[in-house]
Design a protein around this motif. Structure first.
Motif, short mmCIF file in Angstrom:
data_model
loop_
_atom_site.label_atom_id
_atom_site.label_comp_id
_atom_site.label_asym_id
_atom_site.label_seq_id
_atom_site.Cartn_x
_atom_site.Cartn_y
_atom_site.Cartn_z
N ILE A 161 2.45 -2.99 -3.09
CA ILE A 161 2.19 -4.44 -3.05
C ILE A 161 2.11 -4.90 -1.60
O ILE A 161 2.97 -4.57 -0.78
N ARG A 162 1.06 -5.68 -1.29
CA ARG A 162 0.94 -6.31 0.02
C ARG A 162 0.67 -7.79 -0.19
O ARG A 162 -0.33 -8.18 -0.79
N VAL A 163 1.57 -8.63 0.30
CA VAL A 163 1.46 -10.08 0.13
C VAL A 163 1.00 -10.67 1.46
O VAL A 163 1.70 -10.60 2.46
N ASP A 164 -0.20 -11.24 1.46
CA ASP A 164 -0.72 -11.90 2.65
C ASP A 164 -1.15 -13.32 2.30
O ASP A 164 -0.97 -13.77 1.17
N ALA A 165 -1.71 -14.03 3.27
CA ALA A 165 -2.07 -15.43 3.06
C ALA A 165 -3.11 -15.58 1.97
O ALA A 165 -3.03 -16.51 1.15
N TYR A 166 -4.08 -14.68 1.93
CA TYR A 166 -5.13 -14.78 0.92
C TYR A 166 -4.56 -14.53 -0.48
O TYR A 166 -4.89 -15.24 -1.44
N GLY A 167 -3.69 -13.53 -0.61
CA GLY A 167 -3.07 -13.27 -1.89
C GLY A 167 -2.23 -14.45 -2.37
O GLY A 167 -2.23 -14.77 -3.57
N ARG A 168 -1.53 -15.10 -1.46
CA ARG A 168 -0.73 -16.27 -1.84
C ARG A 168 -1.62 -17.42 -2.30
O ARG A 168 -1.29 -18.12 -3.26
N PHE A 169 -2.75 -17.62 -1.61
CA PHE A 169 -3.66 -18.71 -2.01
C PHE A 169 -4.20 -18.46 -3.41
O PHE A 169 -4.21 -19.37 -4.25
#
Length: 479
Positions: free
Chosen positions: A65-73
């Protein structure tokens, strides 16, 4: 797991915890309103956790799992759509017989799978998230056993989804056999070291594209779509058309962009054919429909074709421009599709689903507010100016022009012209004289919660159509 990883992963944990709380609430006391409230609060807490996680940079939570700004949006978009669907479910199921509380648990489980999908960076979480989403949808589609075609739609979706999962697993196995990697970044590093295209890897990609094509209902993998859309309850149809397809498309986009453009050359022709076929078949078959849900089903096939144009352009222009175009279009598509199926949901009764055109005769005279909202949604789907759908199509067109995809852009124009006809036809039916409409005694009850959601969606639809800069500023720089 350290504190930063925990905070980044907290939204997914909150969704899972909300599903458990809803399940325990059902075990203690069956009360549909209470269950809807608990599910809605769980999603609100998850959105607050997303706001907390927004202060973090890109975080590799685990190798999966990689959580970045795009994934959060995108996760926020999925959760917001989930809240809207829960509101529609409340008004749709509150007066229906049977025990409907488990519906909310299934929606939360599907949202959990979708959230894992959009933060996945590994084939394991790709498949786990997709199957968690799909298994929940099997039951949701066939939830109303007394509804005509519901069980048939669920069985069709189960069988075809199983076939698509087999294609996906075969594709993953072929890629792993050649690369020795299941992580997206590891696959990218292997491909970067290769000077020539590898036949086994490309065959694996073909299988993955076929499997994902089923989930996105791209032609020629689209045959399940109208039957499932028609047979499922209207709020569940809205969920499938938005959350399910949106999560899968974002995962597909991120996977191919992570390959560093390796697959775009040999796959460009395949994707182009699928885009052209989806636009043509979707719009032409929608022209022939007198069933509103089937019309919107074929329309969704065409819209997936429009999204593929920007996706294909990713092999020729900067990836961030493609991501911006796709994301804005997805936001507009979510709002319009949720709004359209929300209107169908409000008009439906326990006795009959509002699918025939006769339900909409004279709607402007009987329910002017609801008819106005539906008109805005249809105009946005058609890409008429002053709506978010027009701006979304403009960005898709701009991405295609930057990539010099002139043939695909011509198909976008033709498809939009065809779509305008059947959207306007429904608007004309709603404006017909009141005498041609259904008996007022068979009208659906006024759904207050759903009406509030529809009003908010309409305001946002027009706002982003007139002032798209705010939304685009949020999207820019996310990827």
């Amino acid at each position: 797991m350290n504190s930063s990883q925990l905070i980044a992963f907290l939204p997914v944990i909150c969704i899972a915890a909300a599903a458990v709380v809803v399940m325990l609430t059902i075990a203690v006391r069956r009360h549909f309103t209470l269950t809807c409230l608990m599910a809605g609060l769980g999603l609100l807490v998850s959105l607050l956790a997303l706001a907390m996680a927004g202060r973090q940079g890109p975080v590799q939570v685990t190798p999966l799992i990689r959580v970045d700004a795009y994934g959060r949006f995108v996760m926020a978009l999925l959760l917001a759509a989930g809240l809207a669907v829960i509101a529609f479910c409340y008004d749709y199921f509150k007066n229906r017989e049977g025990e409907n509380e488990e519906l909310l648990f299934l929606i939360l489980a599907a949202l959990l799978g979708a959230s894992v999908l959009v933060t996945s960076c590994h084939f394991a979480t790709f498949f786990i998230g997709l199957e968690t989403l799909s298994v929940s949808l099997f039951v949701l589609v066939g939830y109303v056993l007394g509804q005509s075609g519901s069980l048939e739609a669920a069985v069709k979706y189960l069988v075809l989804s199983g076939v698509s999962s087999a294609f996906l697993l075969m594709g993953m196995a072929l890629i792993y056999a050649q690369c020795g990697q299941l992580n997206f970044s590891g696959i990218e590093q292997y491909l970067a070291s290769q000077e020539l295209f590898n036949g086994m890897v490309l065959t694996g990609i073909v299988f993955i594209v076929a499997g994902v094509g089923f989930k996105l209902s791209l032609v020629p993998f689209h045959l399940w779509t109208p039957d499932v859309y028609e047979g499922a309850p209207a709020p569940v149809t809205a969920f499938i058309a938005t959350v399910s397809k949106g999560a899968v498309f974002i995962l597909l986009l991120r996977f191919f962009l992570s390959s560093g453009g390796y697959f775009y050359g040999p796959a460009l022709t395949v994707f182009s054919v699928m885009a052209v076929a989806s636009i043509l078949v979707g719009n032409v078959l929608a022209l022939l429909q007198n069933n509103v849900k089937r019309m919107l089903a074929y329309s969704s096939i065409a819209h997936m074709g429009y999204l593929l144009i920007a996706f294909i352009a990713g092999g020729r222009i900067a990836p961030n421009l493609v991501v911006e175009s796709v994301t804005f279009y997805l936001v507009a598509y979510f709002m319009t599709t949720l709004g359209a199926f929300g209107v169908v949901s409000i008009l439906s009764t326990p006795q009959a689903e509002a699918v025939a055109l006769s339900f909409y005769h004279g709607l402007f005279w009987r329910r002017p507010g609801l008819a106005a909202i539906f008109t805005f949604m249809l105009l946005s789907l058609a890409g008429i100016p002053l709506t978010a759908g027009f701006i979304g199509k403009f960005y898709i067109f701009a991405a295609g022009a930057d990539g010099r995809l002139w043939g695909l852009l011509l198909m976008l124009i033709i498809g939009s012209g065809l779509g305008l006809y059947y959207y306007l036809r429904l608007i004309v039916v709603m404006s017909m004289s009141q005498e041609t409409g259904i008996d007022a005694g068979h009208e659906a009850a006024f759904g207050r919660v759903s009406s509030v959601i529809l009003a908010v969606l309409t305001v946002l639809l027009v706002w982003f159509g007139i002032y798209p800069g705010y939304l685009m500023s949020l999207i820019q720089g996310l990827y």
